[in-house]
Write a protein that holds these residues in place. Sequence first.
Motif, PDB file in Angstrom:
ATOM      1  N   TRP A 117       0.854  -1.207   0.000  1.00 19.84           N
ATOM      2  CA  TRP A 117       0.000   0.000   0.000  1.00 19.84           C
ATOM      3  C   TRP A 117       0.876   1.238   0.000  1.00 19.84           C
ATOM      4  O   TRP A 117       1.893   1.235   0.671  1.00 19.84           O
ATOM      5  CB  TRP A 117      -0.904  -0.032   1.246  1.00 19.84           C
ATOM      6  CG  TRP A 117      -1.819   1.170   1.346  1.00 19.84           C
ATOM      7  CD1 TRP A 117      -3.077   1.280   0.864  1.00 19.84           C
ATOM      8  CD2 TRP A 117      -1.523   2.424   1.974  1.00 19.84           C
ATOM      9  NE1 TRP A 117      -3.582   2.518   1.132  1.00 19.84           N
ATOM     10  CE2 TRP A 117      -2.646   3.260   1.818  1.00 19.84           C
ATOM     11  CE3 TRP A 117      -0.410   2.960   2.636  1.00 19.84           C
ATOM     12  CZ2 TRP A 117      -2.711   4.555   2.298  1.00 19.84           C
ATOM     13  CZ3 TRP A 117      -0.460   4.244   3.109  1.00 19.84           C
ATOM     14  CH2 TRP A 117      -1.605   5.052   2.948  1.00 19.84           C
ATOM     15  N   PRO A 118       0.573   2.300  -0.684  1.00 11.67           N
ATOM     16  CA  PRO A 118      -0.481   2.496  -1.693  1.00 11.67           C
ATOM     17  C   PRO A 118      -0.014   1.935  -3.049  1.00 11.67           C
ATOM     18  O   PRO A 118       1.011   2.369  -3.549  1.00 11.67           O
ATOM     19  CB  PRO A 118      -0.617   4.007  -1.733  1.00 11.67           C
ATOM     20  CG  PRO A 118       0.718   4.536  -1.292  1.00 11.67           C
ATOM     21  CD  PRO A 118       1.361   3.504  -0.455  1.00 11.67           C
TER      22      PRO A 118
ATOM     23  N   ASP B 149      -1.803   1.764  -6.086  1.00  9.33           N
ATOM     24  CA  ASP B 149      -2.196   2.459  -7.320  1.00  9.33           C
ATOM     25  C   ASP B 149      -1.888   3.951  -7.278  1.00  9.33           C
ATOM     26  O   ASP B 149      -1.510   4.555  -8.276  1.00  9.33           O
ATOM     27  CB  ASP B 149      -3.706   2.292  -7.567  1.00  9.33           C
ATOM     28  CG  ASP B 149      -4.072   0.822  -7.664  1.00  9.33           C
ATOM     29  OD1 ASP B 149      -3.206   0.068  -8.143  1.00  9.33           O
ATOM     30  OD2 ASP B 149      -5.187   0.435  -7.237  1.00  9.33           O
TER      31      ASP B 149
ATOM     32  N   GLU C 112      -4.310   6.181  -5.915  1.00  8.14           N
ATOM     33  CA  GLU C 112      -5.579   6.877  -6.103  1.00  8.14           C
ATOM     34  C   GLU C 112      -5.858   7.700  -4.827  1.00  8.14           C
ATOM     35  O   GLU C 112      -5.744   7.186  -3.718  1.00  8.14           O
ATOM     36  CB  GLU C 112      -6.698   5.846  -6.307  1.00  8.14           C
ATOM     37  CG  GLU C 112      -8.071   6.480  -6.440  1.00  8.14           C
ATOM     38  CD  GLU C 112      -9.186   5.441  -6.308  1.00  8.14           C
ATOM     39  OE1 GLU C 112     -10.084   5.456  -7.147  1.00  8.14           O
ATOM     40  OE2 GLU C 112      -9.139   4.625  -5.358  1.00  8.14           O
TER      41      GLU C 112
ATOM     42  N   PRO D 115      -5.184   7.327 -10.268  1.00  6.94           N
ATOM     43  CA  PRO D 115      -3.846   6.720 -10.161  1.00  6.94           C
ATOM     44  C   PRO D 115      -2.967   7.207 -11.312  1.00  6.94           C
ATOM     45  O   PRO D 115      -3.415   7.285 -12.461  1.00  6.94           O
ATOM     46  CB  PRO D 115      -4.136   5.219 -10.279  1.00  6.94           C
ATOM     47  CG  PRO D 115      -5.556   5.066  -9.864  1.00  6.94           C
ATOM     48  CD  PRO D 115      -6.259   6.312 -10.256  1.00  6.94           C
TER      49      PRO D 115
ATOM     50  N   ASP E  64      -6.003   4.876  -1.871  1.00  8.80           N
ATOM     51  CA  ASP E  64      -6.160   3.447  -2.204  1.00  8.80           C
ATOM     52  C   ASP E  64      -7.071   2.729  -1.212  1.00  8.80           C
ATOM     53  O   ASP E  64      -6.732   1.665  -0.679  1.00  8.80           O
ATOM     54  CB  ASP E  64      -4.788   2.757  -2.265  1.00  8.80           C
ATOM     55  CG  ASP E  64      -4.082   3.077  -3.581  1.00  8.80           C
ATOM     56  OD1 ASP E  64      -4.727   3.716  -4.434  1.00  8.80           O
ATOM     57  OD2 ASP E  64      -2.913   2.713  -3.739  1.00  8.80           O
TER      58      ASP E  64
END
Length: 1501
Positions: A1258-1259, A1261, A1263, A1290, A1325
Amino acid sequence: MHKINYCYENAFVKVLNVFSGKPNICWGSQSSKVQIHHNTWLHFPGHNMRWILTFLLLFVHVCEFAEGIVSSKVMGNNHLHLFMPAFMGFIAATTSVVYYHNIETSNFPKLLLVLFIYWVLAFITKSIKLWKFAEFSVGPQHLRFCITALLVVLYGLLMAVEINVIRVRKYVFFTSPQKVKPPEDLQDLGVRFLQPFVNLLSKATYWWMNPLIIGAHKRPIELKKIGKLPKAMRALTNYLRLKDAYEDQRDPDQAPSIWRSMYRAFGRPILLSSTFRYLADLLGFAGPLCISGIVKYLEEKDKDASETYLGVYFMSTTELLQNSSVLAVLLFLALILQRTFLQASYYVTIETGINLRGAMIYNKILRLSTSNMSMGDMTLGQINNLVAIETNQLMWFLFLCPNLWAMPVQIVMGVILLYYLLGWSALIGASVIVLLAPVQYLIATKLADTQKCTLEHSTDRLKKTTEILKGIKLLKLYAWEDIFCDNVEQTRGKELTSLRTFAFYTSMSIFMNAAIPIAAVLATFVTHHFLDKTGPTSSEAFAALALFHILVTPLFLLSTVVRFAVKALVSVQKLSEFLQSDEIGDDSWRNGDISVSLDSGKKLLGMVSIVAGLSATPLTVQTKNNLSCAFKFEQHLHSITLGFFFISGQLTMVVGQVGCGKSSLLLAMLGEMQAIDGRVFWRTRGPEVDGKNRNSVAYAAQKSWLLNATVEENITFGSPFNKQRYKAVIDACSLQPDIDLLPFGDQTEIGERGINLSGGQRQRICVARALYQNTNIVFLDDPFSALDIHLSDHLMQEGILKFLQDDKRTVVLVTHKLQYLIHADWIIAMKDGSVLREGTLKDIQTHDTELYDHWKTLMNRQDQELEKDIQQDSQTTLERKTLRRAFYSREPKNQIDDEDEEEEEEEEDDDNFSTTTNRRSKIPWKVCWCYLSSGGFFMVFLMVSSNFLKHSVIVAIDYWLALWTSVWCLRGSCLQKDSYYLPVFIALCAAGITLCFITSLAVEFLGLSAATNLHHNLLNKIIHAPIRFFDVTPLGQILNRFSADTNIIDQHIPPTLESLTRSTLLCLSAIGVIASITPTFLIALVPLAVAFYFIQKYFRVASKDLQDLDDSTQLPLLCHFSETAEGLTTIRAFRHEARFKQRMLELTDTNNTAYLFLSAANRWLEVRTDYLGAVIVLTAAVASILSFQYGYPLANVGLVGLGLTYALTVTNYLNWVVRNLADLEVQMAAVKKVNSFLSTESENYEGSMDSSQVPENWPHDGEIKIHDLCVRYDPMLKPVLKHVSAYIKPGQKVGICGRTGSGKSSLSLAFFNMVDIFEGKIVIDGIDICKLPLQTLRSRLSIILQDPVLFSGSIRFNLDPERTCTDDRLWEALEIAQLKNMVKALPGGLDAMVTEGGENFSVGQRQLFCLARAFVRKSSILIMDEATASIDMATENILQKVVMTAFSDRTVVTIAHRVHTILTADLVIVMKRGVILESGTPDALLEQEDGMFASFVRADM
């Protein structure tokens, strides 16, 4: 009949004197016309002599009275005539001195006739008495005959003093009485230090300090209150004294000796002090001898009257001294005198030391040849050390030097007396003390070494702490606090190891001091037991005990004194070198049209002064063309050889490569360099043209030099203020925009202690100073070096061409900016220390085309730079931004500038004096408890219990000794008893020594443990504090907690605490012992305790104030000194030496005044506590004697000895109780300050989610959803972001822009949860960031800040402090940031060192390192907070390219400083006042012509 006659005659004269001889004293005071310190005006000759004679007279009367009483007792019935006349004489003598004092202060000498008549009558009556004694064959073997003879002598001398007053003042029998003016100092009401002017009694008891010390209770002592020093004590007077003494011994064969100069200048007070010291030390032995006598004679019965004449008993001197009561009074008087002499000795040495310190250095610095400093013979640091350290070492040596010659005498006397009392066994005890002295010296040297080592570690720790605090924002954003915190803790660990050793040696030293007397007593009495089968009597035993206590002190001090003597020798060596170093010559050579011829090796003399000469030609500064004039610094550097001239009123430019001697040329003309040969001419046109100042050259040095003063004072530099001229200069140097940014405009303090300006701002202020001065000649040494192109142009056009040329001033400009050569009237091109070409630009163009072409190419290059410079924000704009930011974050800081201020305000609100007083005199028990508890409860328990046990055992040892010696007295040689007493005595002594060891360790290690915990807690609290804390708390204040305050907690509190507990418990145990032996003593103790309470209460408050004044006046002194040393060339060029010298003398005097008052306050306290101690001894002795004589149940004589020995120790320790209490109170302020930081709220590092619940990647992407976000910096403040919502896909590249204060940076901080998110949320995310633990959140995102931050350490450490990445990864990051080649070229590659703050790289390179750092952390979200603000165009382009390629798959949020950097973004957000105003793609926003983004872009084009 004779007897009755002379007695009554005697009594009658005295009664007459008392009742009629002292008429109304008040009249006569009208004659004193001048307003002065009235009661301190000493008028009459023989003043001190009169006081000394009166004191002797009083003492003889006391002896006469004692003799009368004792004789009367021996004769069995009351014979009033034996002691009444003595009593009346005593009262008369007292009255005479009070009467004299009043006459003297009211200046009415005619009234002295009454005294004269009294002395004559008294002399006659005593002479008749003496004659009668001789008639009846009463001779010198009788005490009363000796007393009478003494009285005759004293009255005769007092008569002579009166005759002398009549002779000098002619107040009677002469037609013209002498008019007397009070001393100059007393006519000046500003002089408040009255010690030299008051009478002898006030001098000895510091009575004149009473108003100051008592007044401090109501109002704090301020500088105004302590006024000025008397003339004789001012730095100038002492400097001249020392200078004369130093120069008297100028001998070509040998260098003058500082020691001899010091002796010549200050020898008399040193001798006086030593005399006082000898007297005090000899009187110190009266204590043990009187105790011995009192105990011995208590048992003896009174004798019958044997020798009587005329029916009256006449006793011998020895008989009187065999009376216990007489001995008790003598002991009291001896103690009073001893303490008075001791304090007088201390005072005189301290005053001499301060006078010496004030005299030492400063004048020399203004004559110091610059070549010394530039050649490294003497660095600035060394010169500053001379003032801060070496002169203080000398001063301390002077304080302690009377000990050097007093101690051997004390030790020899002590050993002789011990031998007289106890025989050979005493020598064994004394040898124990002497043999252990070297061990103490060894410990003392070890302590000094350990302290050096500790200092190194603490400097290192401070350096690391400073770095952390400067880069705290970055550390928090990257979640690296703990790594750096451990780094500091590691260094602290080394420091603590050193401190542990220090604590161990300190406790050894304390242990030796406490255990040596016990060991000596043990050795002595055990030896005595085996040598003499009879034990010592009580009188011998306790006198020996008191002597051992006296002996330990000099031996303990000896190690300190020897250490200081060694240091003083080193200091004198350094000072001698300094005082004999090269000076610049005198300045006669600049006065008019004279040339200076300089023979080989001589200095070029003086400063350029242009004074009216005879010739009418234009002013020229020239070295004759036909001669070469060579200047050099030393053999190490090449010399400069040149010949040319400057023409009056023209602009001459000096150009050439770096190091070709341009600056040296200016220095040579200013007389700052050594000249080998050649001549310099200064010619002036007629007298004082245009009111110009002919005595100086306005000079702006290459390295800018500022005073610690306001901007205005820096520019006017001592010249009168002319508003119009000042404004013109400010405009010419474009200083107005910078001044507008300062909080108090041009009244803001800048310089070392003021606000740190950037290089360009500092340089422009220095140029402004040169322009403002009204001088004929202006030398500017590379004034454009730190300025950007806009400012350089402005300064050239407005300042040099317009302002100076309009004024027809001769300007010599050294520069690298060749584009300005077109403005020059004359050009000098230099190469390797000689003139390559000179002439106008046209001349050079025609005669030396090669040089001209070379210049042309350089000019083109400079023009290109100019274009590039115009494209980007200029350097000045950045400097102004930095300044604005410094104040923007400072504003709230001023609210809590210092913790103490709030308290002071509370005090001011509280007009009720008593509550203020209470607060100031209260001891901070709460803080003390906090300190002790941080040391750990076990250590506190150990310290308290071991201390009580130790003192109980010491009392037990002495009590046992009392019982044992009394048994000897009672039973003679009872050996079977002895076998029972001896082992117990040995066991007690062994226990005592062991406990001494434990207590000394306990206190020191309690202190160490407290210091460890306090520092650990402080560091953790501060590092984990929210970022808001650093915005509102000045960095200096936080650093102070880690430097000064931690140092006090580490090294100063433990010894003070130890000394306080020891002296308090000693006093208490002594009072307990006396009270248990003679309970009646407790009645007398009540008034004594009340007196003691008030003395300590008043002293503590005054002492704290004076201590603060001393500290606060010392800093400006040291700053001014280092400032002068740094700006020597400038000061001398401007001819401002006198002004700086005057300022230095004023600062020295102010500091010396504070120090002298502090020292006088300490003497005030000690005299009073010593007198109290003497009264305790007297009451203890009297109570014991009365109890013994009137049959109260006293076990034995030994206990009387025990009580008196203890009473003697009280006198030594009472003042230490108060002094330590005052010191501890001051030192506890450090604990209080540290504590105030410990209550800071930490950030909430725990989230509602556990870090294990967060996916590893994590993260993934990148987003970001921002939903209805509201943010504030503090619950007390307004929100900075209001209901912000946005969605970032993203991998999107987002730009955020807006004006200053629109909330851009707050948004970037919100991503890291650095600010208070009180409404709404940010979801990255799928996880709400507020639920995450801070460590997890911050370690998964990347940010590049506006100000690049690098830490000292390796490049590897800077990129990856967590040590988680491979080398390949780091090289990859460096390659992306275009730094790979540069780092490869460095020695060590990735392990190459970065200096503090990354100073060994340019700003652009630092910013690229930060980019590499962000890349190393493989985060899918990168935030750039105005990251291109402080870098040039080229670096910015690299950055943009990298972001587009290396971060192509990551989400990048850019907070834009220049709008063109986000024109390629996928999404642009425009903010205003904490809300989103516009949002969309750049193209869409540009279409809205009236939109904010469109207006930004237009403005940026």
